[in-house]
Design a protein around this motif. Sequence first.
Motif, PDB file in Angstrom:
ATOM      1  N   UNK A 324      47.380  22.334  29.185  1.00 20.37           N
ATOM      2  CA  UNK A 324      47.727  22.945  30.470  1.00 20.37           C
ATOM      3  C   UNK A 324      46.480  23.353  31.264  1.00 20.37           C
ATOM      4  N   UNK A 325      45.400  23.716  30.554  1.00 22.93           N
ATOM      5  CA  UNK A 325      44.149  24.045  31.240  1.00 22.93           C
ATOM      6  C   UNK A 325      43.616  22.826  31.996  1.00 22.93           C
ATOM      7  N   UNK A 326      43.620  21.673  31.336  1.00 24.02           N
ATOM      8  CA  UNK A 326      43.132  20.451  31.979  1.00 24.02           C
ATOM      9  C   UNK A 326      44.045  20.018  33.109  1.00 24.02           C
ATOM     10  N   UNK A 327      45.332  20.215  32.942  1.00 24.15           N
ATOM     11  CA  UNK A 327      46.289  19.872  34.006  1.00 24.15           C
ATOM     12  C   UNK A 327      45.994  20.692  35.267  1.00 24.15           C
ATOM     13  N   UNK A 328      45.746  21.966  35.081  1.00 24.98           N
ATOM     14  CA  UNK A 328      45.430  22.844  36.205  1.00 24.98           C
ATOM     15  C   UNK A 328      44.078  22.486  36.809  1.00 24.98           C
ATOM     16  N   UNK A 329      43.104  22.246  35.945  1.00 24.78           N
ATOM     17  CA  UNK A 329      41.763  21.901  36.413  1.00 24.78           C
ATOM     18  C   UNK A 329      41.777  20.593  37.192  1.00 24.78           C
ATOM     19  N   UNK A 330      42.541  19.634  36.728  1.00 29.99           N
ATOM     20  CA  UNK A 330      42.679  18.361  37.425  1.00 29.99           C
ATOM     21  C   UNK A 330      43.247  18.570  38.820  1.00 29.99           C
ATOM     22  N   UNK A 331      44.293  19.385  38.937  1.00 33.11           N
ATOM     23  CA  UNK A 331      44.900  19.652  40.248  1.00 33.11           C
ATOM     24  C   UNK A 331      43.915  20.336  41.189  1.00 33.11           C
ATOM     25  N   UNK A 332      43.210  21.365  40.694  1.00 34.67           N
ATOM     26  CA  UNK A 332      42.284  22.098  41.551  1.00 34.67           C
ATOM     27  C   UNK A 332      41.095  21.236  41.960  1.00 34.67           C
ATOM     28  N   UNK A 333      40.664  20.349  41.078  1.00 36.86           N
ATOM     29  CA  UNK A 333      39.540  19.469  41.406  1.00 36.86           C
ATOM     30  C   UNK A 333      39.920  18.466  42.483  1.00 36.86           C
ATOM     31  N   UNK A 361      41.061  32.197  32.187  1.00 39.24           N
ATOM     32  CA  UNK A 361      40.157  31.596  31.195  1.00 39.24           C
ATOM     33  C   UNK A 361      39.184  30.623  31.847  1.00 39.24           C
ATOM     34  N   UNK A 362      39.684  29.770  32.756  1.00 37.88           N
ATOM     35  CA  UNK A 362      38.826  28.783  33.419  1.00 37.88           C
ATOM     36  C   UNK A 362      37.750  29.459  34.252  1.00 37.88           C
ATOM     37  N   UNK A 363      38.106  30.556  34.924  1.00 32.57           N
ATOM     38  CA  UNK A 363      37.114  31.273  35.729  1.00 32.57           C
ATOM     39  C   UNK A 363      36.082  31.971  34.842  1.00 32.57           C
ATOM     40  N   UNK A 364      36.501  32.565  33.749  1.00 34.81           N
ATOM     41  CA  UNK A 364      35.575  33.281  32.876  1.00 34.81           C
ATOM     42  C   UNK A 364      34.578  32.341  32.208  1.00 34.81           C
ATOM     43  N   UNK A 365      34.977  31.064  32.086  1.00 33.78           N
ATOM     44  CA  UNK A 365      34.099  30.083  31.446  1.00 33.78           C
ATOM     45  C   UNK A 365      33.434  29.155  32.462  1.00 33.78           C
ATOM     46  N   UNK A 366      33.478  29.543  33.730  1.00 35.98           N
ATOM     47  CA  UNK A 366      32.762  28.860  34.816  1.00 35.98           C
ATOM     48  C   UNK A 366      33.322  27.477  35.164  1.00 35.98           C
ATOM     49  N   UNK A 367      34.541  27.165  34.735  1.00 40.91           N
ATOM     50  CA  UNK A 367      35.113  25.883  35.115  1.00 40.91           C
ATOM     51  C   UNK A 367      35.585  25.917  36.567  1.00 40.91           C
ATOM     52  N   UNK A 368      35.966  27.079  37.047  1.00 41.36           N
ATOM     53  CA  UNK A 368      36.278  27.252  38.462  1.00 41.36           C
ATOM     54  C   UNK A 368      35.492  28.453  38.965  1.00 41.36           C
ATOM     55  N   UNK A 369      35.131  28.395  40.235  1.00 42.98           N
ATOM     56  CA  UNK A 369      34.292  29.446  40.794  1.00 42.98           C
ATOM     57  C   UNK A 369      35.104  30.519  41.519  1.00 42.98           C
ATOM     58  N   UNK A 370      36.250  30.103  42.102  1.00 42.46           N
ATOM     59  CA  UNK A 370      37.042  31.051  42.872  1.00 42.46           C
ATOM     60  C   UNK A 370      38.463  31.040  42.374  1.00 42.46           C
ATOM     61  N   UNK A 371      38.983  32.210  42.078  1.00 43.84           N
ATOM     62  CA  UNK A 371      40.350  32.326  41.570  1.00 43.84           C
ATOM     63  C   UNK A 371      41.340  32.100  42.713  1.00 43.84           C
ATOM     64  N   UNK A 372      42.388  31.284  42.497  1.00 44.79           N
ATOM     65  CA  UNK A 372      43.387  31.073  43.546  1.00 44.79           C
ATOM     66  C   UNK A 372      44.029  32.381  43.971  1.00 44.79           C
ATOM     67  N   UNK A 373      44.322  32.493  45.256  1.00 46.36           N
ATOM     68  CA  UNK A 373      44.906  33.729  45.792  1.00 46.36           C
ATOM     69  C   UNK A 373      46.364  33.846  45.410  1.00 46.36           C
ATOM     70  N   UNK A 374      46.837  35.082  45.370  1.00 44.55           N
ATOM     71  CA  UNK A 374      48.251  35.321  45.088  1.00 44.55           C
ATOM     72  C   UNK A 374      49.058  35.093  46.362  1.00 44.55           C
ATOM     73  N   UNK A 375      50.309  34.640  46.252  1.00 47.65           N
ATOM     74  CA  UNK A 375      51.130  34.421  47.443  1.00 47.65           C
ATOM     75  C   UNK A 375      51.435  35.716  48.155  1.00 47.65           C
TER      76      UNK A 375
END
Length: 376
Positions: A324-333, A361-375
């Motif tokens: 699921x981490x890779x699925x999310x990372x793929x979408x954000x990329x 987890x992705x943000x804490x490990x530097x895979x993403x730089x900005x956390x998606x905003x809440x609706x």
Amino acid sequence: MPKVSIIIPVYNAEKALRKCIDSILNQEYKDFELLLMDDGSKDSSPSIIDEYAEKDARVRAVHKKNSGVSDTRNMAIDMATGAYLQFLDADDWITPDATKLFVRAIEAADADMVIADFYRVVGEHLSQKGDIDTDRILSRKDYADYMLSNPADYYYGVIWNKFYKKELLDRYKLRMDAELSYCEDFIFNMEYLLHAERIAVVKSPIYYYVKTEGSLVSQNMNLTKIVNMKTNVMQYYDRFYRNVFDEEEYDLRRAQIAGFLIDFAKDDFVIPGTPISKKLGTETVSVQYHPDECDTVFSGNYYRDKLLEYYLKPISIQNDLKAEDLRILLYMHQTANPVTEMMVVDYTKLPLITVVTSLQKLKSRYFIKKYPSCPG
């Protein structure tokens, strides 16, 4: 002995070969040898290179059994007597000042490699291609950071817009991997860069690359071979950055490195969107294609889904990420615009709590730089 050895593998290239050779023999820089390596051609290419060898003492015509472009280049590297190596493909050509600019750049900077802009030719049209926007001498880390921005670009992957030191190739026994028929240039360049301290940049286009269509899928290559080759390239790319940077520096670049791995994994394959597809990681299914099976858009997407799953698995293991981490990372990329948590939920079909946990987890490990905003 000549200062430069120019190498051209030749295989059934009679239509474009004379233009390629003439562009070399008309170079403003004259101190070179030209190795024309006939790789078992079935057309008139062998007689063409013999003709040039008879007319110009700088030309060496070599005839051999067909063994592929990498093995042919390796043979030429072994035969080369020049201090520097320059490569061309037989259906391309170079500008009159190409070799002169390469020699000038590598000697003025005391560099180990030179990289130059090039022209991409499509029919009657051409466009200039380049990626590095500075004239300064680059260190290995500088170059690796530039490559992170656009690693899949031909600018970094190919060998014909680069200039190499023969001494480095011989000292570290660097050669092309003859077992590969995909991205062998890219792997060769990364291996060479691990031994290159200074890289010079020529921002003038010096090479005319003739665009030809084709991909691993359109070549009808065996699916197992595609998987093995792509997995090899992805693993080498990751190891390259682990070798260039220390652990802390590597962690800061995780997002960009993972972005390339995901892009490369899905290259030539559509992102699944049919009801038959499953979320990655729910199960491991072997990819078995039956030629007599009815070929439909659904079956095509199914097999592509399974291949994408297979490619992403080693990335998951290497980086300690869940499916699921890779699925999310793929979408954000893939998404250039800012996204919200609910947009990620909508795309991945994962529960909100799973998405939130994965994003943290992705943000804490530097895979993403900005956390998606809440609706809202």
